[in-house]
Scaffold this motif. Structure first.
Motif, PDB file in Angstrom:
ATOM      1  N   VAL A  76      46.182  39.075  29.931  1.00  0.00           N
ATOM      2  CA  VAL A  76      46.767  37.950  28.668  1.00  0.00           C
ATOM      3  C   VAL A  76      45.741  38.731  27.693  1.00  0.00           C
ATOM      4  O   VAL A  76      46.767  38.262  26.603  1.00  0.00           O
ATOM      5  CB  VAL A  76      46.154  36.549  28.966  1.00  0.00           C
ATOM      6  CG1 VAL A  76      44.332  36.017  28.480  1.00  0.00           C
ATOM      7  CG2 VAL A  76      46.569  35.456  28.003  1.00  0.00           C
ATOM      8  N   CYS A  77      45.882  39.755  27.300  1.00  0.00           N
ATOM      9  CA  CYS A  77      45.051  40.513  26.121  1.00  0.00           C
ATOM     10  C   CYS A  77      45.872  41.474  25.946  1.00  0.00           C
ATOM     11  O   CYS A  77      46.498  41.985  26.234  1.00  0.00           O
ATOM     12  CB  CYS A  77      43.608  41.830  27.098  1.00  0.00           C
ATOM     13  SG  CYS A  77      43.356  42.577  24.936  1.00  0.00           S
ATOM     14  N   ILE A 101      35.857  46.918  28.699  1.00  0.00           N
ATOM     15  CA  ILE A 101      36.790  46.289  27.027  1.00  0.00           C
ATOM     16  C   ILE A 101      36.575  47.336  26.054  1.00  0.00           C
ATOM     17  O   ILE A 101      34.804  47.753  25.845  1.00  0.00           O
ATOM     18  CB  ILE A 101      35.814  45.039  26.993  1.00  0.00           C
ATOM     19  CG1 ILE A 101      35.975  43.966  27.885  1.00  0.00           C
ATOM     20  CG2 ILE A 101      36.515  44.008  25.612  1.00  0.00           C
ATOM     21  CD1 ILE A 101      35.065  42.352  27.755  1.00  0.00           C
ATOM     22  N   ASP A 102      37.252  47.652  25.823  1.00  0.00           N
ATOM     23  CA  ASP A 102      37.092  48.674  24.572  1.00  0.00           C
ATOM     24  C   ASP A 102      36.789  47.861  23.211  1.00  0.00           C
ATOM     25  O   ASP A 102      37.659  47.357  22.642  1.00  0.00           O
ATOM     26  CB  ASP A 102      38.094  49.597  24.687  1.00  0.00           C
ATOM     27  CG  ASP A 102      38.722  50.501  23.582  1.00  0.00           C
ATOM     28  OD1 ASP A 102      37.464  50.815  22.537  1.00  0.00           O
ATOM     29  OD2 ASP A 102      39.238  52.008  24.041  1.00  0.00           O
ATOM     30  N   MET A 103      35.849  47.901  23.112  1.00  0.00           N
ATOM     31  CA  MET A 103      35.514  47.208  21.736  1.00  0.00           C
ATOM     32  C   MET A 103      36.837  47.367  20.132  1.00  0.00           C
ATOM     33  O   MET A 103      35.889  47.300  19.424  1.00  0.00           O
ATOM     34  CB  MET A 103      33.555  47.048  21.137  1.00  0.00           C
ATOM     35  CG  MET A 103      33.305  46.303  22.398  1.00  0.00           C
ATOM     36  SD  MET A 103      34.048  45.045  22.835  1.00  0.00           S
ATOM     37  CE  MET A 103      33.984  43.791  21.486  1.00  0.00           C
ATOM     38  N   PHE A 104      36.840  49.081  20.200  1.00  0.00           N
ATOM     39  CA  PHE A 104      38.004  49.241  19.392  1.00  0.00           C
ATOM     40  C   PHE A 104      39.247  48.539  19.290  1.00  0.00           C
ATOM     41  O   PHE A 104      39.625  48.323  18.320  1.00  0.00           O
ATOM     42  CB  PHE A 104      37.345  51.072  19.523  1.00  0.00           C
ATOM     43  CG  PHE A 104      36.866  51.441  18.706  1.00  0.00           C
ATOM     44  CD1 PHE A 104      35.924  50.795  18.281  1.00  0.00           C
ATOM     45  CD2 PHE A 104      37.115  53.165  19.023  1.00  0.00           C
ATOM     46  CE1 PHE A 104      34.905  52.376  17.679  1.00  0.00           C
ATOM     47  CE2 PHE A 104      35.924  53.646  18.393  1.00  0.00           C
ATOM     48  CZ  PHE A 104      35.150  53.900  17.796  1.00  0.00           C
ATOM     49  N   LYS A 105      39.746  48.209  20.863  1.00  0.00           N
ATOM     50  CA  LYS A 105      41.188  47.570  20.675  1.00  0.00           C
ATOM     51  C   LYS A 105      40.826  45.850  20.547  1.00  0.00           C
ATOM     52  O   LYS A 105      42.151  45.688  19.923  1.00  0.00           O
ATOM     53  CB  LYS A 105      41.370  48.128  22.230  1.00  0.00           C
ATOM     54  CG  LYS A 105      41.981  49.615  22.651  1.00  0.00           C
ATOM     55  CD  LYS A 105      42.017  49.550  23.859  1.00  0.00           C
ATOM     56  CE  LYS A 105      42.681  51.252  24.077  1.00  0.00           C
ATOM     57  NZ  LYS A 105      43.484  50.894  25.508  1.00  0.00           N
ATOM     58  N   CYS A 106      39.767  46.050  20.752  1.00  0.00           N
ATOM     59  CA  CYS A 106      39.685  44.605  20.841  1.00  0.00           C
ATOM     60  C   CYS A 106      39.491  43.954  19.487  1.00  0.00           C
ATOM     61  O   CYS A 106      39.636  43.957  18.959  1.00  0.00           O
ATOM     62  CB  CYS A 106      38.405  44.258  21.114  1.00  0.00           C
ATOM     63  SG  CYS A 106      37.724  41.915  21.690  1.00  0.00           S
ATOM     64  N   ILE A 107      40.588  42.630  19.204  1.00  0.00           N
ATOM     65  CA  ILE A 107      41.331  42.278  18.422  1.00  0.00           C
ATOM     66  C   ILE A 107      40.298  40.756  17.982  1.00  0.00           C
ATOM     67  O   ILE A 107      40.211  39.556  17.278  1.00  0.00           O
ATOM     68  CB  ILE A 107      42.372  42.256  18.034  1.00  0.00           C
ATOM     69  CG1 ILE A 107      42.861  41.474  19.160  1.00  0.00           C
ATOM     70  CG2 ILE A 107      42.879  43.460  17.970  1.00  0.00           C
ATOM     71  CD1 ILE A 107      44.237  40.425  19.043  1.00  0.00           C
ATOM     72  N   ASN A 108      39.249  40.877  18.922  1.00  0.00           N
ATOM     73  CA  ASN A 108      38.284  39.353  18.676  1.00  0.00           C
ATOM     74  C   ASN A 108      39.458  38.014  18.721  1.00  0.00           C
ATOM     75  O   ASN A 108      39.159  37.128  18.362  1.00  0.00           O
ATOM     76  CB  ASN A 108      37.681  39.021  17.993  1.00  0.00           C
ATOM     77  CG  ASN A 108      36.573  40.575  18.391  1.00  0.00           C
ATOM     78  OD1 ASN A 108      36.706  41.354  17.869  1.00  0.00           O
ATOM     79  ND2 ASN A 108      35.352  39.921  18.343  1.00  0.00           N
ATOM     80  N   CYS A 109      40.404  38.230  19.389  1.00  0.00           N
ATOM     81  CA  CYS A 109      41.440  36.840  19.365  1.00  0.00           C
ATOM     82  C   CYS A 109      40.442  35.465  20.773  1.00  0.00           C
ATOM     83  O   CYS A 109      41.053  34.138  20.628  1.00  0.00           O
ATOM     84  CB  CYS A 109      42.509  37.414  19.764  1.00  0.00           C
ATOM     85  SG  CYS A 109      42.592  37.490  21.840  1.00  0.00           S
ATOM     86  N   GLY A 110      40.139  36.151  21.516  1.00  0.00           N
ATOM     87  CA  GLY A 110      39.783  35.037  22.014  1.00  0.00           C
ATOM     88  C   GLY A 110      40.167  34.557  23.473  1.00  0.00           C
ATOM     89  O   GLY A 110      40.137  33.210  23.930  1.00  0.00           O
ATOM     90  N   LEU A 111      41.614  35.097  23.822  1.00  0.00           N
ATOM     91  CA  LEU A 111      42.729  34.744  24.744  1.00  0.00           C
ATOM     92  C   LEU A 111      41.715  34.688  26.178  1.00  0.00           C
ATOM     93  O   LEU A 111      42.402  33.896  26.846  1.00  0.00           O
ATOM     94  CB  LEU A 111      44.086  35.704  24.345  1.00  0.00           C
ATOM     95  CG  LEU A 111      44.576  35.164  23.392  1.00  0.00           C
ATOM     96  CD1 LEU A 111      46.034  35.818  23.244  1.00  0.00           C
ATOM     97  CD2 LEU A 111      45.116  33.555  23.367  1.00  0.00           C
ATOM     98  N   CYS A 112      40.936  36.459  25.815  1.00  0.00           N
ATOM     99  CA  CYS A 112      40.929  36.091  28.252  1.00  0.00           C
ATOM    100  C   CYS A 112      39.274  34.900  27.972  1.00  0.00           C
ATOM    101  O   CYS A 112      39.322  34.815  29.241  1.00  0.00           O
ATOM    102  CB  CYS A 112      39.426  37.899  27.387  1.00  0.00           C
ATOM    103  SG  CYS A 112      38.494  37.889  26.239  1.00  0.00           S
ATOM    104  N   GLU A 113      38.627  34.037  27.073  1.00  0.00           N
ATOM    105  CA  GLU A 113      38.288  33.191  27.358  1.00  0.00           C
ATOM    106  C   GLU A 113      38.676  32.341  28.040  1.00  0.00           C
ATOM    107  O   GLU A 113      38.315  31.409  28.735  1.00  0.00           O
ATOM    108  CB  GLU A 113      37.321  33.130  26.054  1.00  0.00           C
ATOM    109  CG  GLU A 113      36.429  31.624  26.223  1.00  0.00           C
ATOM    110  CD  GLU A 113      35.720  31.275  25.300  1.00  0.00           C
ATOM    111  OE1 GLU A 113      35.394  32.530  23.989  1.00  0.00           O
ATOM    112  OE2 GLU A 113      34.583  30.494  24.735  1.00  0.00           O
ATOM    113  N   GLU A 114      39.944  31.907  27.208  1.00  0.00           N
ATOM    114  CA  GLU A 114      40.793  30.786  26.926  1.00  0.00           C
ATOM    115  C   GLU A 114      41.279  30.701  28.301  1.00  0.00           C
ATOM    116  O   GLU A 114      41.707  30.077  29.378  1.00  0.00           O
ATOM    117  CB  GLU A 114      42.082  30.929  26.096  1.00  0.00           C
ATOM    118  CG  GLU A 114      41.501  30.188  25.198  1.00  0.00           C
ATOM    119  CD  GLU A 114      42.556  30.020  24.157  1.00  0.00           C
ATOM    120  OE1 GLU A 114      43.378  28.479  24.754  1.00  0.00           O
ATOM    121  OE2 GLU A 114      42.983  30.156  23.191  1.00  0.00           O
TER     122      GLU A 114
END
Lengths: 166, 779
Positions: A76-77, A101-114
């Protein structure tokens, strides 16, 4: 006659600095109001329960990892920040051998949590973090679990607060 | 023909067809679980309920034949309501563990519950749990997920021919399981993974490794037997995760044998050689490709100058690609020798001049299915070609009778009408008796002669006869005699003859010219070279081996080992390196396996099948054709400047098209010249490769090796021989030959004929076996 009166008012306002006084009055009002400026970094602004900060992996109460390597977060990421490898663990369960998890790529959208069916990967309220060297941007499974352990108490509270919204 | 209407589409159908078949042909989808087009109809899942006009209840589409004027609706409110209700029932006991289920993402139940299910369930009671059990190294069981569609049970009965699984108990306690605590023994069992619509039966080596949506699929060929089953290699990031079958009606249909499905586990084995490896005075060292090729060609040149080109022999694996075979042929001939061969498992070459252009069978799988009489001569077909047994089973379904002539009583997964089991030395005589040939030593018992004549009479009454021959024939000491007799028999019965050849590309090897007496496209050479076995017996100075491990792949591995150990230069091109290889080789060049290179395989029906690489060659390996090309270039051989594999293929097909020998189609040696050798008093050696140890890749697949039962170091003899030699079952024995002896455990079995010693090859314990007399000594 009317024009004359208007002109006189203008002259009075000009000479008494009326507009300036009006402005200073607002300043005076704020002088006595309570202050909202905080002394960052000694003090911090409050954040919402839904704030999406640093990611973390959680454990169950008995200390075992929650993550079951279903790879739904990876799928989903939108930024493709997550990389997972999995295999059968010794007790026969499905476990990750790698969870990055690559924190440079991560956009903190939270879809992974969902997407997570077992509430393993979560966003924490942590917003202040930094890396000093290249490579530190990859949050490995160990790091993510450590973050989860550190904030487990906050996360539980947050998840129970948010449950009504999900 | 009848006219029916499905969802407003007017369709023509032949009477007796089921609604679901007509709908499938018209691309109208009806949900189903228990229905499978290759299996019989069970109609027990009820998922395919459709609304048929003037019928009170919805009817199952898989079990309702069409009749004239039928009005069917698959999407009416009634049909949808029925389907949703059935789905609710199916989901009552199905666990909601899709995130950890390997079927997740390619699960029929998951898909159909999205498309044809309610969004919630009224079921609030506890779900049932069913115990899992171990059914072997290939399949995991998660029986709680089972929806009792019985596809696996019908597969066992109808396709595999071994009914391992069955339903026990009733109602809520119903369970699919093996009857007694046993593993699934069929060598087609991997297909259960494909046909199970849910996650109850899944692949064990693939368990929890990846998800279906992240895998890239590459079409390829499984080069472990001469059928060349079509497969998809599923990969992710340069790793092969699994193999699934690719539908090809002419070859493997939708099925795969376990050997083809699980051989991929050997590809990324720890014994893969990372870089070219050289033996020097101070031990083995790694080299880069440039140095390796220069050094190899220099050493080769020195050796050829010192001895003669006649002292060079090239042996190539019959599992190589067509292009590799062609380049190998070009390379070896350019060195000035004709000692080139791929027939590592044969010992009788006396009829090679009379052989056709290639041993391609002049028939198709379809011919086998439509035969009404099939004669199997010297073949353990269930092991050699597991997928052809499906064709034979379907022939039996059409009323065919199967007759077997074998040197050992192999178990088959289909019914046999009559069989004759004789000592392998008597096989040629038996075939001669069948063909009414006289002048025989007359060693066969009268009862056997009568049986043979009766089989011949039954076959003569059949309309379409197929004769299938296999490994026991081509490995035979008198294979040429038997081949001539079979041709006679074929003429008498106007039958079709099928040779189950060694390796995946024997046809390709004959066409490419990897035989000592002819070069590419059957062109005759000035002087015949030595065959594989002869070149080992002659103890030459230089050997170039390609893709084989002689200690495990050759018919008499001891002969090969002796020759290689005394040779002054042994160049091996192999994907793997072994302890034994370090003992005899001087140079080892790493080559890629079938999954890492493109190439062509020609199967026993003569169809050319292409593969494409699924992953890059691992480590510093190179595809075999590149190694041969580069070696050719560094030896300054003209015409080896190929840019791609396709160019090689183009060149060899051009040569083949211009051949004037294409009509060389039959053996024309006369039966008059045949000599029959009498049975000797010594033990007659019968050798066979275990089904999962046929080549270097399968031998390294751990799952296949766990399933290999025949590969144990056992020697099998008949109870009468055991009594005569006063040996008992399970005893440790030593097999003694002229120069070597090797310990094995004795197994006394009724199915071994008298005066016969049956041992497996392709395993460590028998890797010193040489040609010649063998004796049993007590430990």
């Amino acid at each position: 006659m009317k024009g004359m009166f208007k002109y006189m008012l203008f002259c009075v306002k000009c000479f008494t600095l009326w507009e300036l006084l009006k402005g200073l009055f607002i300043t005076l009002k704020y002088l006595f109001k309570p202050k909202i400026t905080i002394q960052y970094p000694e003090a911090k602004t409050p954040i919402s329960d839904r704030f999406r900060g640093l990611l973390a992996l959680r454990r169950y109460e008995d200390g075992s990892e929650r993550c079951i390597a279903c790879k739904l977060c990876e799928y989903v990421c939108p930024a493709r920040a997550i990389v997972i490898e999995s295999k059968q663990s010794e007790d026969g369960s499905r476990r990750t051998t790698k969870y990055d998890i690559d924190m440079f790529k991560c956009i903190n959208c939270g879809l992974c949590e969902e997407a997570c069916p077992v509430d393993a990967v979560v966003v924490t309220p942590v917003q202040h973090y930094h890396m000093q060297e290249r490579g530190e941007n990859i949050m490995t499974k160990e790091k993510l679990l450590k973050v989860g352990d550190m904030y487990e108490h906050d996360l539980q509270k947050r998840i129970s607060n948010n449950n009504g919204d999900r | 023909m009848v006219k029916i209407v499905i969802d407003g589409h007017e369709l023509q159908a032949s009477a007796g067809d089921m609604i679901i078949e007509v709908a499938d042909a018209a691309d109208i989808y009806i949900p189903r679980f228990c229905y499978h087009k290759k299996l019989s109809i069970a109609a027990n899942c009820r998922m395919c309920l459709v609304d048929v006009a003037n019928n009170g209840k919805s009817l199952p589409a898989c079990a309702t034949p069409v009749v004239e004027g039928m009005q069917i609706s698959t999407k009416s409110a009634k049909a949808l309501y029925s389907q949703r209700s059935v789905m609710e029932f199916l989901l009552i006991n199905h666990p909601l563990d899709c995130p950890i289920c390997d079927q997740g993402g390619e699960c029929e139940l998951q898909d159909l519950s999205m498309g044809y299910g309610w969004d919630s369930s009224k079921f609030t009671e506890e779900k049932r749990v069913v115990a899992d059990y171990n059914i072997g190294p290939f399949i995991t069981t998660n029986m709680t997920r089972c929806i009792h569609c019985t596809r696996c049970i019908r597969f066992g009965k109808e396709i595999a021919g071994v009914q391992d699984l069955g339903l026990i108990n009733r109602g809520d306690d119903v369970e699919v399981r093996t009857y007694v605590d046993e593993t699934v023994k069929s060598n087609l069992s991997g297909n259960l993974i494909d046909i199970c619509p849910v996650g109850a039966l899944n692949s064990k080596p693939y368990a929890f490794q990846a998800r279906s949506w992240e895998l890239k699929s590459t079409a390829s060929i499984a080069p472990h037997d001469c059928l060349g089953a079509n497969i998809f290699l599923h990969t992710r990031e340069q790793k092969i995760f699994r193999v699934v079958s690719k539908d090809n009606q002419q070859v493997n249909d939708i099925w795969l044998s376990d050997r083809d499905r699980f051989s991929y586990l050997g590809i990324q084995h720890s014994e893969r050689l990372p870089k070219p490896y050289f033996k020097e005075s101070n031990g083995w060292i790694e080299k880069n490709w440039h140095d390796a090729l220069t050094l190899t060609s220099a050493k080769l040149k020195i050796n050829i100058d010192k001895y003669t080109p006649k002292q060079v022999a090239g042996i190539i694996s019959p599992n190589s690609t067509f292009e590799e075979l062609y380049l190998f042929n070009k390379l070896i001939r350019a060195l000035g020798t004709n000692n080139i061969d791929h027939r590592i498992r044969e010992q009788d070459f006396s009829d090679q001049e009379f052989q056709p252009l290639s041993p391609t069978s002049m028939m198709s799988a379809d011919d086998l299915q439509t035969s009404d009489g099939i004669l199997i001569v010297g073949s353990n077909i269930g092991v050699e070609q597991p997928l052809l047994t499906i064709d034979i089973k379907s022939a039996i379904g059409n009323g065919a009778k199967i007759y077997v002539i074998n040197p050992i009583d192999h178990k088959f997964n289909f019914d046999i009408a009559e069989k004759i089991i004789v000592n392998s030395a008597l096989l040629p005589q038996l075939l001669a008796v069948m063909g009414q040939y006289d002048g025989l030593p007359g060693e066969l018992a009268n009862s056997i002669v009568n049986e043979a004549r009766s089989i011949f009479a039954s076959l003569a009454n059949c309309k379409k006869v197929s004769i299938v021959t296999g490994a026991h024939l081509y490995q035979h000491k008198h294979a040429s005699t038997m081949r001539v007799l079979l041709i006679e028999l074929q003429k008498q019965l106007s039958a079709k003859l099928m040779y189950l050849t060694q390796g995946a590309n024997s046809t390709g090897a004959w066409l490419a010219g990897c035989i000592p007496h002819r070069t590419t496209a059957g062109e005759i050479v000035s002087s015949n070279g030595l065959s594989a076995l002869d070149s080992f017996k002659e103890n030459l100075q230089t050997y170039i081996l390609f893709g084989i491990e002689p200690e495990l792949d050759c018919l008499y591995p001891g002969n090969a080992m002796n020759a290689l150990k005394q040779a002054s230069l042994v160049i091996v091109c192999s994907p793997y390196i072994t302890e034994q290889m370090l003992g005899y080789a001087d140079i080892v060049l790493p080559i890629a396996t079938f999954a890492e290179t493109d190439g062509t395989y020609i199967n026993l029906f003569g169809s050319k099948q292409k593969t494409s690489p699924a992953i890059l060659p691992i480590y510093d390996c190179k595809p075999g054709w590149e190694v041969l090309r580069d070696l050719g270039n560094s030896l300054d051989i003209a015409g080896m400047e190929y840019q791609s594999n396709q160019e090689v293929y183009q060149e060899v097909t051009d040569v083949l098209q211009q051949t004037k020998y294409s009509n060389r189609s039959n053996l024309n040696k006369t039966t008059k010249s045949l000599k029959f050798v009498s049975q000797s008093a010594d033990l007659n050696l019968l050798l066979e490769w275990p089904e999962n140890s046929v080549d270097c890749i399968t031998r390294r697949s751990y799952a296949l090796q766990q399933a290999n039962t025949f590969s144990k170091p056992l020697a099998y003899i008949n109870p009468e021989d055991a009594d005569r030699l006063s040996l008992i079952d399970g005893e440790q024995i030593i097999l003694v030959q002229q120069v070597c002896e090797f310990p094995l455990t004795l197994s006394v079995e009724q199915y071994v004929p008298k005066n016969c010693l049956y041992i497996p090859l392709g395993i460590e314990a028998t890797s010193n076996l040489t040609e010649g007399k063998i004796e049993i000594k007590k430990c």
